[in-house]
Design an enzyme around this catalytic site. Structure first.
Site, mmCIF file in Angstrom:
data_model
loop_
_atom_site.group_PDB
_atom_site.id
_atom_site.type_symbol
_atom_site.label_atom_id
_atom_site.label_comp_id
_atom_site.label_asym_id
_atom_site.label_seq_id
_atom_site.Cartn_x
_atom_site.Cartn_y
_atom_site.Cartn_z
ATOM 1 N N HIS A 280 0.827 -1.214 0.000
ATOM 2 C CA HIS A 280 0.000 0.000 0.000
ATOM 3 C C HIS A 280 0.863 1.266 0.000
ATOM 4 O O HIS A 280 0.923 1.956 -0.985
ATOM 5 C CB HIS A 280 -1.023 0.042 1.154
ATOM 6 C CG HIS A 280 -1.912 -1.154 1.199
ATOM 7 N ND1 HIS A 280 -2.687 -1.539 0.135
ATOM 8 C CD2 HIS A 280 -2.131 -2.094 2.169
ATOM 9 C CE1 HIS A 280 -3.352 -2.641 0.437
ATOM 10 N NE2 HIS A 280 -3.034 -3.008 1.656
ATOM 11 N N ASP A 331 -4.737 -8.492 -3.344
ATOM 12 C CA ASP A 331 -5.055 -8.254 -1.945
ATOM 13 C C ASP A 331 -6.328 -8.970 -1.483
ATOM 14 O O ASP A 331 -6.304 -10.162 -1.233
ATOM 15 C CB ASP A 331 -5.117 -6.726 -1.714
ATOM 16 C CG ASP A 331 -5.094 -6.348 -0.252
ATOM 17 O OD1 ASP A 331 -5.029 -7.258 0.599
ATOM 18 O OD2 ASP A 331 -5.122 -5.144 0.065
HETATM 19 ZN ZN LIG Z 1 -3.371 -7.036 2.536
#
Ligand SMILES: [Zn+2]
Length: 465
Positions: A280, A331
């Protein structure tokens, strides 16, 4: 043939993306171990197998929590209080609380089949569900990890398995919550798990073992550094992944705890280098972005999940100006397609900047092809395996694009990748090879019917419970 060399298979393709450039009349030789032994160009000899399309390296998916695939769509209901990442996490904790080892394997196998059919050929699985329903270890503490390996083997996808260290509910080692009991391990038990996995799978070229201290929220500094030191002793090239700076609240809490922002804290206190993948890295300042790029680490960007969770926008153009490396991950697996992830990555930037073609600065450079090349390199680095290139010594992870797909008709070379990414239609991926084995042929995964049967059974059980 020289009898001392292992048998090879020669493939001929009308064109192939080789070391960053397209070549026509490509010849790719693959040995019986699944490695590429030579790449050249020329007329196909009679014994060559002719591929039915344009060949590109398969894309690594550098961040996945496989079980979350089965809850895609189950957290999309509004509430008067407003929904955010943290309310989504509550739904996710309730969902995973009911998963058996068989369920985890069935869901992961179904996910991996879907990823392969879209052109992902390797995955880094950030695997944190270790314990049974009560929070105790299974009779074999590596049970859940073996289930992920089982799913990868059934599907044929290459695997970087990242067992997760998870110990706390907040910065500085705040006690874990009930919903987190299936993740917890002491540092010693965690290191023992990593040693077991490395020993068990050391002879399998499709598998690499790394580690993932979950986040600064879930791992206090001492445990984080112990974990990094332990894996460095075992394997100095092993990948190290961590979630960081996904949410504003995380930055606020980190500042309150340490006086530093999460990415800043890592750069100041951990040995961040090319082994690391900072997943991220959304909430970052200009200074953090410059330092992160310089460190050689990979930013793990997960565009469809970050959009789904309302995380924010990664400062991509500034990062690329500093020559930062990135790869893409699915993810939470609300998306399963590399083209979708790259399109989302670029489109979010365009919406934010009110400009087009953000990620390529040079005149005439192809945005889609450029994104694809960078994500290959960053993804391969983050997976810690010889993948992401069509070159001698690399795994034969090949994706064959169908030139007769409506979106690709009349396109060549870089334009073909641009049209794959920016056409947004049904996938043009026709055939997929991983480590020398064909796992998708004419759009069908070789095990898709059996895998789907198991997945149906799993969902039926979870729905009826
Ligand atoms: Zn993750």
């Amino acid at each position: 043939m020289n009898r001392s060399t292992p048998p090879e298979t020669l493939y001929a393709a009308p064109s192939a993306l080789v070391q960053g450039r397209f070549i026509d009349d490509a010849l790719i030789a693959v040995d019986d171990d699944g490695d590429i032994v030579s790449v050249g160009r020329g007329a196909a000899p009679p014994d060559a197998i002719r591929l039915k399309g344009v060949v590109v390296p398969g894309m690594p998916d550098l961040h996945s929590h496989a079980f979350q695939r089965a809850m895609a769509g189950l957290a999309e209901t509004a509430s008067p209080a407003g929904e955010n990442f943290w309310s989504w996490r509550d739904v996710m904790y309730r969902f995973l609380g009911r998963l058996s080892p068989e369920d985890v394997q069935a869901i992961a196998a179904q996910l991996y089949v879907e990823l392969l059919r879209q052109g992902f050929t390797a995955i880094a699985e950030f695997h944190y569900v270790h314990n049974d329903y009560s929070g105790g270890a299974y009779a074999d503490p590596a049970e859940m990890s073996h289930r992920i390996v089982g799913a990868a083997r059934t599907s044929g996808i290459g695997l970087t398995l990242l067992p997760v260290l998870y110990q706390a509910s907040g910065f500085g080692g705040a006690p874990a919550m009930d919903g987190q009991k299936r993740f917890l391990k002491t540092t010693d038990d965690f290191i023992a798990l990593v040693e077991t996995l490395r020993r068990t799978y050391r002879d399998d070229p499709r598998i690499k073992i790394g580690v993932a201290p979950h986040s600064l929220r879930a791992v206090a500094p001492e445990a984080l550094l112990d974990c990094v030191e332990a894996i460095t002793v075992m394997d100095q090239d092993a990948p190290i992944h961590i979630h960081v700076a996904e949410q504003d609240r995380e930055v606020k809490d980190c500042l309150a705890w340490s006086g530093e922002r999460p990415v800043e804290w890592l750069l100041n206190h951990a040995p961040i280098d090319r082994r690391w993948c900072l997943v991220h890295s959304t909430q970052t300042t200009g200074d953090e972005i410059a330092r992160l790029a310089k460190s050689g680490a990979v930013a793990g960007l997960c565009p469809s999940t970050e959009a789904n969770l309302g995380d924010g926008v990664f400062p991509l153009s500034s990062y690329l100006k500093h020559r930062g490396r990135f790869g893409i991950g699915t993810d939470s697996n609300v998306g399963t397609c590399p083209a979708d992830e790259l399109r989302w990555l670029e489109y979010v930037q365009r919406l934010f900047a009110k400009q087009r073609n953000i990620s390529e600065a040079n005149d005439g450079a192809h945005t889609g092809a450029g994104l694809y090349r960078r994500a290959l390199a960053g993804g391969a680095q983050a997976c810690g395996r010889k993948i992401g290139e069509i070159a001698p010594g690399y795994r034969a992870d090949l994706v064959v694009l169908d030139p007769e797909h409506p979106a690709l008709i009349g396109r060549r070379h870089e334009s073909m990748i641009d049209s794959w990414i920016f056409s947004g239609s049904e996938t043009p991926v026709r055939d997929v090879m991983v480590g020398g084995n064909w796992v998708v042929k004419d759009r069908r995964h070789v095990a898709q019917d059996d895998v789907l049967k198991d997945y149906r059974r799993c969902i039926a059980r979870l729905t009826n419970d």
